[in-house]
Design an enzyme around this catalytic site. Structure first.
Site, short mmCIF file in Angstrom:
data_model
loop_
_atom_site.label_atom_id
_atom_site.label_comp_id
_atom_site.label_asym_id
_atom_site.label_seq_id
_atom_site.Cartn_x
_atom_site.Cartn_y
_atom_site.Cartn_z
CB THR A 41 -0.96 0.00 1.20
OG1 THR A 41 -1.78 -1.18 1.14
CG2 THR A 41 -1.83 1.23 1.21
CD GLU A 49 2.66 11.47 -2.68
OE1 GLU A 49 2.84 12.71 -2.65
OE2 GLU A 49 3.17 10.68 -1.87
CG HIS A 75 -4.04 -1.39 -1.70
ND1 HIS A 75 -2.77 -1.58 -1.22
CD2 HIS A 75 -4.09 -2.02 -2.90
CE1 HIS A 75 -2.08 -2.32 -2.10
NE2 HIS A 75 -2.88 -2.60 -3.12
#
Length: 137
Positions: A41, A49, A75
């Site tokens: 994760t 990002e 996730h």
């Protein structure tokens, strides 16, 4: 920063190596060491990002960078090493130097995560000086 338009879309892909799976996230932690070798994760968040940074790169002026200031993602599915993941990011808000992105990430089979991410455009030199001063306290 050059002018950005809400609705800008960008797609970014990455082949997940073994070194981006859960046991490699914090190798000093026994908790992570006993987990399966699936895309962690923490690394997925970094990948999301990265996709937004890649989308913004052509719009930045000399000396500008972007920093993440908020991320809220799910996730939803595990991805084994060796699979390609693809993030599609869509710019949903621009407020001065602040941008907000909707993100959907998929592996070769299914959606693995989705959510929202906020980034700010910064002057890299000024930012670096502030961080250095903070470190000297």
């Amino acid at each position: 920063m050059k002018e950005l338009q809400v609705g800008l879309k960008h797609t970014f892909s990455y082949l997940v190596p073994k070194e981006r799976t859960v046991p490699f996230l914090y190798p000093e932690s026994s908790y992570f060491q006993v987990m399966p070798e699936v895309f962690a994760t923490g690394y997925m968040v970094g990948f999301m990002e990265w996709a937004c940074m890649d989308a913004l790169a052509p719009y930045l002026d000399e000396g500008e960078r972007t920093v993440g200031t908020m991320i809220n993602v799910t996730h939803e599915a595990a991805t084994p090493a060796g699979m390609e993941v693809t993030a599609t990011v869509t710019l949903v808000e621009v407020d001065g130097k602040r941008t907000v992105w909707e993100i959907e990430a998929r592996d070769e089979v299914e959606v693995i995560g989705r959510g929202r991410h906020e980034r700010f455009v910064i002057d890299y030199e000024k930012f670096s000086k502030r961080v250095a001063a903070k470190g000297n306290k």
